[in-house]
Design a protein around this motif. Structure first.
Motif, PDB file in Angstrom:
ATOM      1  N   VAL A  86      -4.602 -49.328   5.360  1.00  8.21           N
ATOM      2  CA  VAL A  86      -4.175 -48.576   4.179  1.00  8.21           C
ATOM      3  C   VAL A  86      -5.145 -47.413   3.973  1.00  8.21           C
ATOM      4  O   VAL A  86      -6.279 -47.613   3.533  1.00  8.21           O
ATOM      5  CB  VAL A  86      -4.149 -49.473   2.928  1.00  8.21           C
ATOM      6  N   SER A  87      -4.698 -46.217   4.271  1.00  7.22           N
ATOM      7  CA  SER A  87      -5.577 -45.059   4.148  1.00  7.22           C
ATOM      8  C   SER A  87      -5.692 -44.569   2.718  1.00  7.22           C
ATOM      9  O   SER A  87      -6.747 -44.044   2.304  1.00  7.22           O
ATOM     10  CB  SER A  87      -5.091 -43.920   5.045  1.00  7.22           C
ATOM     11  N   ARG A  88      -4.613 -44.746   1.935  1.00  2.00           N
ATOM     12  CA  ARG A  88      -4.608 -44.264   0.548  1.00  2.00           C
ATOM     13  C   ARG A  88      -3.651 -45.129  -0.259  1.00  2.00           C
ATOM     14  O   ARG A  88      -2.593 -45.510   0.232  1.00  2.00           O
ATOM     15  CB  ARG A  88      -4.176 -42.797   0.500  1.00  2.00           C
ATOM     16  N   ALA A  89      -4.036 -45.421  -1.496  1.00  2.00           N
ATOM     17  CA  ALA A  89      -3.226 -46.323  -2.314  1.00  2.00           C
ATOM     18  C   ALA A  89      -3.490 -46.079  -3.784  1.00  2.00           C
ATOM     19  O   ALA A  89      -4.518 -45.507  -4.172  1.00  2.00           O
ATOM     20  CB  ALA A  89      -3.552 -47.777  -1.973  1.00  2.00           C
ATOM     21  N   VAL A  90      -2.570 -46.538  -4.610  1.00  2.00           N
ATOM     22  CA  VAL A  90      -2.840 -46.734  -6.030  1.00  2.00           C
ATOM     23  C   VAL A  90      -3.561 -48.069  -6.151  1.00  2.00           C
ATOM     24  O   VAL A  90      -3.155 -49.060  -5.529  1.00  2.00           O
ATOM     25  CB  VAL A  90      -1.538 -46.752  -6.847  1.00  2.00           C
ATOM     26  N   CYS A  91      -4.635 -48.107  -6.920  1.00  2.00           N
ATOM     27  CA  CYS A  91      -5.377 -49.363  -7.080  1.00  2.00           C
ATOM     28  C   CYS A  91      -5.278 -49.833  -8.524  1.00  2.00           C
ATOM     29  O   CYS A  91      -5.471 -49.049  -9.456  1.00  2.00           O
ATOM     30  CB  CYS A  91      -6.836 -49.191  -6.689  1.00  2.00           C
ATOM     31  N   VAL A  92      -4.967 -51.112  -8.687  1.00  2.00           N
ATOM     32  CA  VAL A  92      -4.844 -51.734 -10.001  1.00  2.00           C
ATOM     33  C   VAL A  92      -5.958 -52.774 -10.122  1.00  2.00           C
ATOM     34  O   VAL A  92      -5.983 -53.754  -9.384  1.00  2.00           O
ATOM     35  CB  VAL A  92      -3.472 -52.417 -10.174  1.00  2.00           C
ATOM     36  N   GLY A  93      -6.877 -52.554 -11.057  1.00  2.00           N
ATOM     37  CA  GLY A  93      -7.987 -53.473 -11.255  1.00  2.00           C
ATOM     38  C   GLY A  93      -7.851 -54.214 -12.569  1.00  2.00           C
ATOM     39  O   GLY A  93      -7.625 -53.593 -13.616  1.00  2.00           O
ATOM     40  N   ARG A 111      -9.425 -42.007  -1.040  1.00  2.00           N
ATOM     41  CA  ARG A 111      -8.640 -43.185  -0.676  1.00  2.00           C
ATOM     42  C   ARG A 111      -7.652 -43.594  -1.770  1.00  2.00           C
ATOM     43  O   ARG A 111      -6.834 -44.499  -1.553  1.00  2.00           O
ATOM     44  CB  ARG A 111      -9.576 -44.375  -0.390  1.00  2.00           C
ATOM     45  N   PHE A 112      -7.720 -42.947  -2.930  1.00  2.00           N
ATOM     46  CA  PHE A 112      -6.949 -43.414  -4.080  1.00  2.00           C
ATOM     47  C   PHE A 112      -5.977 -42.344  -4.565  1.00  2.00           C
ATOM     48  O   PHE A 112      -6.359 -41.218  -4.859  1.00  2.00           O
ATOM     49  CB  PHE A 112      -7.897 -43.831  -5.208  1.00  2.00           C
ATOM     50  N   ALA A 113      -4.701 -42.728  -4.656  1.00  2.00           N
ATOM     51  CA  ALA A 113      -3.656 -41.834  -5.162  1.00  2.00           C
ATOM     52  C   ALA A 113      -3.486 -41.966  -6.672  1.00  2.00           C
ATOM     53  O   ALA A 113      -2.913 -41.092  -7.321  1.00  2.00           O
ATOM     54  CB  ALA A 113      -2.335 -42.144  -4.474  1.00  2.00           C
ATOM     55  N   GLY A 114      -3.969 -43.057  -7.239  1.00  2.00           N
ATOM     56  CA  GLY A 114      -3.883 -43.303  -8.666  1.00  2.00           C
ATOM     57  C   GLY A 114      -4.683 -44.541  -9.006  1.00  2.00           C
ATOM     58  O   GLY A 114      -5.011 -45.355  -8.123  1.00  2.00           O
ATOM     59  N   ALA A 197      -9.947 -37.624 -10.642  1.00  2.00           N
ATOM     60  CA  ALA A 197      -9.065 -36.476 -10.399  1.00  2.00           C
ATOM     61  C   ALA A 197      -7.690 -36.902  -9.912  1.00  2.00           C
ATOM     62  O   ALA A 197      -6.986 -36.126  -9.271  1.00  2.00           O
ATOM     63  CB  ALA A 197      -9.720 -35.534  -9.394  1.00  2.00           C
ATOM     64  N   VAL A 198      -7.318 -38.156 -10.183  1.00  2.00           N
ATOM     65  CA  VAL A 198      -5.991 -38.671  -9.821  1.00  2.00           C
ATOM     66  C   VAL A 198      -5.354 -39.234 -11.083  1.00  2.00           C
ATOM     67  O   VAL A 198      -6.046 -39.498 -12.075  1.00  2.00           O
ATOM     68  CB  VAL A 198      -6.086 -39.762  -8.732  1.00  2.00           C
ATOM     69  N   PRO A 199      -4.039 -39.435 -11.088  1.00  2.00           N
ATOM     70  CA  PRO A 199      -3.401 -40.036 -12.265  1.00  2.00           C
ATOM     71  C   PRO A 199      -4.017 -41.402 -12.589  1.00  2.00           C
ATOM     72  O   PRO A 199      -4.340 -42.175 -11.686  1.00  2.00           O
ATOM     73  CB  PRO A 199      -1.936 -40.179 -11.837  1.00  2.00           C
ATOM     74  N   ALA A 200      -4.206 -41.654 -13.887  1.00  2.00           N
ATOM     75  CA  ALA A 200      -4.809 -42.922 -14.311  1.00  2.00           C
ATOM     76  C   ALA A 200      -4.046 -43.479 -15.501  1.00  2.00           C
ATOM     77  O   ALA A 200      -3.540 -42.736 -16.350  1.00  2.00           O
ATOM     78  CB  ALA A 200      -6.281 -42.729 -14.672  1.00  2.00           C
ATOM     79  N   LEU A 201      -3.961 -44.787 -15.540  1.00  2.00           N
ATOM     80  CA  LEU A 201      -3.299 -45.502 -16.633  1.00  2.00           C
ATOM     81  C   LEU A 201      -4.212 -46.632 -17.076  1.00  2.00           C
ATOM     82  O   LEU A 201      -4.771 -47.349 -16.235  1.00  2.00           O
ATOM     83  CB  LEU A 201      -1.959 -46.075 -16.162  1.00  2.00           C
ATOM     84  N   LEU A 202      -4.367 -46.795 -18.381  1.00  2.00           N
ATOM     85  CA  LEU A 202      -5.145 -47.899 -18.921  1.00  2.00           C
ATOM     86  C   LEU A 202      -4.216 -48.838 -19.677  1.00  2.00           C
ATOM     87  O   LEU A 202      -3.410 -48.387 -20.493  1.00  2.00           O
ATOM     88  CB  LEU A 202      -6.269 -47.383 -19.822  1.00  2.00           C
ATOM     89  N   VAL A 203      -4.337 -50.130 -19.387  1.00  2.00           N
ATOM     90  CA  VAL A 203      -3.446 -51.149 -19.945  1.00  2.00           C
ATOM     91  C   VAL A 203      -4.295 -52.283 -20.500  1.00  2.00           C
ATOM     92  O   VAL A 203      -5.286 -52.684 -19.882  1.00  2.00           O
ATOM     93  CB  VAL A 203      -2.494 -51.699 -18.862  1.00  2.00           C
ATOM     94  N   ALA A 204      -3.892 -52.813 -21.648  1.00  2.00           N
ATOM     95  CA  ALA A 204      -4.594 -53.976 -22.194  1.00  2.00           C
ATOM     96  C   ALA A 204      -3.639 -54.836 -22.985  1.00  2.00           C
ATOM     97  O   ALA A 204      -2.725 -54.326 -23.654  1.00  2.00           O
ATOM     98  CB  ALA A 204      -5.758 -53.540 -23.083  1.00  2.00           C
ATOM     99  N   ALA A 258       4.508 -37.077  -8.068  1.00  2.00           N
ATOM    100  CA  ALA A 258       3.490 -36.030  -8.018  1.00  2.00           C
ATOM    101  C   ALA A 258       2.877 -35.849  -6.645  1.00  2.00           C
ATOM    102  O   ALA A 258       2.147 -34.881  -6.401  1.00  2.00           O
ATOM    103  CB  ALA A 258       2.387 -36.367  -9.014  1.00  2.00           C
ATOM    104  N   ALA A 259       3.160 -36.774  -5.735  1.00  2.00           N
ATOM    105  CA  ALA A 259       2.538 -36.727  -4.412  1.00  2.00           C
ATOM    106  C   ALA A 259       3.065 -35.549  -3.578  1.00  2.00           C
ATOM    107  O   ALA A 259       4.198 -35.111  -3.743  1.00  2.00           O
ATOM    108  CB  ALA A 259       2.814 -38.040  -3.674  1.00  2.00           C
TER     109      ALA A 259
END
Length: 259
Positions: A86-93, A111-114, A197-204, A258-259
């Motif tokens: 996986v060269s690039r991905a959205v990561c969910v932590g 390495r991160f698209a979002g 510098a990539v799209p980000a979302l915060l969830v709680a 957006a990619a």
């Protein structure tokens, strides 16, 4: 699911493929959970290849010999991506996965698209040494079965899924819990946030104490969106998979467009 030699240890990974040309999303777990914590969300996603793994000392992954830190855990995340091609991905932590992801982004932002940060913080709380020290002592005193029961009750808003979550937590080896809880006692990746510098979302989960307020503040500071999940505590992906998957699906669609 496979157990692979990765980054000097053995990590359990799972890949669910949507297609050879599909984009990738990677999930990084919280303390005392394994990759199955995302089952309900992954079942509701479409069009994305999914990479999951158990953090060191958790689930089917090897237990470390001693303490770990987020520099090492973030290297695991990047190494898992490398191993899966996986060269690039959205990561969910999730929770502990937030500093894991931030540290990985600091090392290799290309390495991160979002990024999706869920019920976690960029730096440890002022009382983290005492708080996590007490929880390590609690795990030692009660055993992981006892610790699992009180933690599931603390994390969830209703008892409906407490038994399943407690079973997942109880399966975590104490030494794996201790190693990663020690990492949570002192970390600070707040300086990484302004450079995202990539799209980000915060969830709680809106019932997760002060975490929603903290994450809303982070979102405002970096110009990202915050979304709260009703009827959820610390693990909205587990407690409210429908709502969480809907938020994640919408964000992934935005990233892809957006990619």
């Amino acid at each position: 699911m496979t157990l692979q030699a990765i980054n000097g240890t053995r990590l359990k990974t799972r890949i669910d493929r949507a297609g050879d040309d599909a984009p990738w999303v990677v999930f990084s777990n919280s303390l005392v959970t394994d990759l199955s914590v995302w089952d309900g969300v992954v079942a509701r996603l479409s069009g994305w290849n999914v990479l999951r793994y158990d953090q060191r000392g958790h689930g089917g992954s090897e237990v470390p010999d001693g303490a770990v830190d987020f520099e090492l855990l973030s290297e695991d995340l990047l190494a898992v991506m490398d191993h899966a091609g996986v060269s690039r991905a959205v990561c969910v932590g999730l929770s502990m996965g937030v500093p894991t992801t931030l540290a990985a982004y600091a090392k290799a932002p290309e390495r991160f698209a979002g990024l999706v940060f869920m019920d976690g913080m960029a730096k440890s709380a002022p009382a983290a040494v005492e708080t996590w020290g007490a929880r390590i002592d609690e795990g030692r005193r009660l055993g992981m079965d006892g610790y699992a029961k009180v933690t599931a009750e603390r994390w969830l808003t209703t008892p409906d899924r407490a038994e399943a979550l407690a079973a997942m937590i109880a399966a975590t080896p104490f030494e794996g819990f201790k190693a990663c809880a020690t990492a949570l006692q002192g970390y600070d990746y707040a300086a990484v946030l302004p450079g995202i510098a990539v799209p980000a979302l915060l969830v709680a989960g809106l019932s997760d104490g002060k975490i929603p307020e903290t994450m809303r503040g982070i979102a405002d500071s970096i110009g990202a969106r915050f979304e709260g999940v009703e009827g959820a505590g610390h693990v909205p992906c587990f407690e409210q998979p429908d709502a969480t998957a809907a938020l994640l699906s919408a964000f992934l669609a935005e990233v892809e467009a957006a990619a």
